[in-house]
Design a protein around this motif. Sequence first.
Motif, short mmCIF file in Angstrom:
data_model
loop_
_atom_site.label_atom_id
_atom_site.label_comp_id
_atom_site.label_asym_id
_atom_site.label_seq_id
_atom_site.Cartn_x
_atom_site.Cartn_y
_atom_site.Cartn_z
N GLU A 18 23.56 29.43 68.21
CA GLU A 18 24.87 29.09 67.65
C GLU A 18 25.78 30.32 67.57
O GLU A 18 26.96 30.24 67.90
CB GLU A 18 24.71 28.47 66.26
CG GLU A 18 24.27 27.02 66.29
CD GLU A 18 24.54 26.32 64.97
OE1 GLU A 18 24.62 27.01 63.93
OE2 GLU A 18 24.69 25.08 64.97
N VAL A 19 25.23 31.44 67.12
CA VAL A 19 26.02 32.67 67.04
C VAL A 19 26.51 33.07 68.43
O VAL A 19 27.68 33.42 68.63
CB VAL A 19 25.20 33.82 66.41
CG1 VAL A 19 25.95 35.15 66.52
CG2 VAL A 19 24.90 33.52 64.95
N THR A 57 31.10 17.34 75.28
CA THR A 57 29.86 16.69 74.84
C THR A 57 29.28 17.41 73.63
O THR A 57 28.88 16.79 72.64
CB THR A 57 28.83 16.67 75.98
OG1 THR A 57 29.37 15.94 77.09
CG2 THR A 57 27.53 16.01 75.53
N ARG A 58 29.27 18.74 73.68
CA ARG A 58 28.71 19.52 72.57
C ARG A 58 29.60 19.41 71.33
O ARG A 58 29.09 19.36 70.20
CB ARG A 58 28.54 20.98 72.99
CG ARG A 58 27.52 21.17 74.12
CD ARG A 58 27.25 22.63 74.40
NE ARG A 58 26.54 23.26 73.30
CZ ARG A 58 25.23 23.17 73.10
NH1 ARG A 58 24.48 22.44 73.91
NH2 ARG A 58 24.67 23.80 72.09
N ILE A 59 30.91 19.38 71.53
CA ILE A 59 31.83 19.24 70.39
C ILE A 59 31.60 17.90 69.69
O ILE A 59 31.44 17.83 68.46
CB ILE A 59 33.30 19.35 70.85
CG1 ILE A 59 33.61 20.79 71.27
CG2 ILE A 59 34.26 18.90 69.75
CD1 ILE A 59 34.92 20.95 72.02
N LEU A 83 36.34 25.63 58.17
CA LEU A 83 36.57 25.86 59.59
C LEU A 83 36.32 27.31 59.99
O LEU A 83 36.24 27.62 61.17
CB LEU A 83 38.01 25.47 59.96
CG LEU A 83 38.29 23.97 60.10
CD1 LEU A 83 39.78 23.73 60.33
CD2 LEU A 83 37.48 23.36 61.23
N LYS A 84 36.19 28.18 58.99
CA LYS A 84 35.94 29.59 59.29
C LYS A 84 34.43 29.84 59.42
O LYS A 84 33.64 29.21 58.71
CB LYS A 84 36.53 30.48 58.20
CG LYS A 84 38.05 30.45 58.17
CD LYS A 84 38.60 31.31 57.06
CE LYS A 84 40.13 31.24 57.02
NZ LYS A 84 40.68 32.02 55.88
N PRO A 85 34.03 30.77 60.29
CA PRO A 85 32.60 31.04 60.50
C PRO A 85 31.90 31.47 59.22
O PRO A 85 32.47 32.20 58.40
CB PRO A 85 32.60 32.17 61.53
CG PRO A 85 33.93 32.12 62.18
CD PRO A 85 34.88 31.61 61.15
N LEU A 100 28.34 27.33 61.07
CA LEU A 100 29.01 27.69 62.33
C LEU A 100 29.45 26.48 63.15
O LEU A 100 30.24 26.63 64.07
CB LEU A 100 28.08 28.55 63.19
CG LEU A 100 27.79 29.96 62.69
CD1 LEU A 100 26.81 30.66 63.63
CD2 LEU A 100 29.07 30.77 62.59
N GLY A 101 28.93 25.29 62.83
CA GLY A 101 29.17 24.12 63.68
C GLY A 101 30.64 23.84 63.92
O GLY A 101 31.10 23.74 65.07
N LEU A 102 31.43 23.71 62.83
CA LEU A 102 32.85 23.42 62.98
C LEU A 102 33.60 24.59 63.60
O LEU A 102 34.57 24.40 64.34
CB LEU A 102 33.46 23.06 61.62
CG LEU A 102 33.02 21.72 61.02
CD1 LEU A 102 33.63 21.52 59.64
CD2 LEU A 102 33.42 20.56 61.94
#
Length: 364
Positions: free
Chosen positions: A202-203, A261-263, A312-314, A330-332
Amino acid sequence: MQHTILCIDDEPDICDALERLFRKKYRVLKATSAREGLKILQNEKVTVIISDQRMPNMTGVQFLKESIKTHPEAVRILLTGFADIESVIDAINTGQIYRYVTKPWDPLDLTTAVGQAVERFELSAELKEKNKALSLALEELKTLDKAKDQFMILINHELKTPLTSLTSYMDILKETTLDDDQKKYLVRAQQATARLSDLISEVLELLAAETNQTPVKVRKTSLESVFDKTKELVAPLIPKTQKISYTGSDVRVIGDEEKLTRILSRLIHNAVRFGEKDEPIKVSAKEKKDHVEICVENTGSAMDEKTVNYILKPFNINEDIMHHSKGLGLGLSICQAQLRQHNSSLQFDFPDGKVRVHFSLPSA
């Protein structure tokens, strides 16, 4: 700061008249020849240079052109008679002359011209400082970009390589004879390793999107294909009883099929994790005038604008919403970064106990 004016004229009376005109407000230096004026410029910081055009050995235009070598930032004004105007206009850019003033001058016009010249000098100096600050900031950004690249290399090599080795060793252990406690510990170790691998991925995915190291492959994309791949991707991550409906699969957009697709997968996974349990989730695509709105809707609690901006921020996790969920938050952020690559962004609406997360893409 008191500004300095240099006045050059081969007639001493003219130099004295200029000094009387400006001495109350400025520091005034005088020279009765071009040579004397150039000598003064070697030792003095000067804001405005006022020179007569007709002087022996060197014209005013020639002198002002020469003054650029030592005082490129100074503002230059030329004094000239009516008979000289045509020749002066032809040469005015050569000496980087700000204004020319005809003799005999009007004191108000000349003081106004000098005042404007001083303002020009100050603005130029301020702009120079700001450009310098911008250049330093740009260098810092380049350093940060380089650090990001090095960080990605570090994660890829220094973390993922030993993690791969650990996974391999645990797979080997799994094939050996273990007692019940050892099997239990091995399962826990495998779960922890898998979670760590997901976090590292993810990072890397976030950094890659933010630094544009994985550019979007923009093309005409069928949402039917995106929806089908999304279903396959989310199936292992959600309960089998979870109901998800898809509408608008016949729509086509301009975008990167893999990233879309990932989003969508992340948005659906979030809807399952943080929405009301067993409530259906709706995924839809609606054609507007020149774009398509893609939306994931679930039952859940409304959030204010401050909370939305926060999540929305990491690495930002809101415990009230996420209920001590495991993850780095981290997803959003990844979704938002990948949508920025599409010149789009996530939007949130909260109608009647629903949570609608949507974004827009150009119609194909």
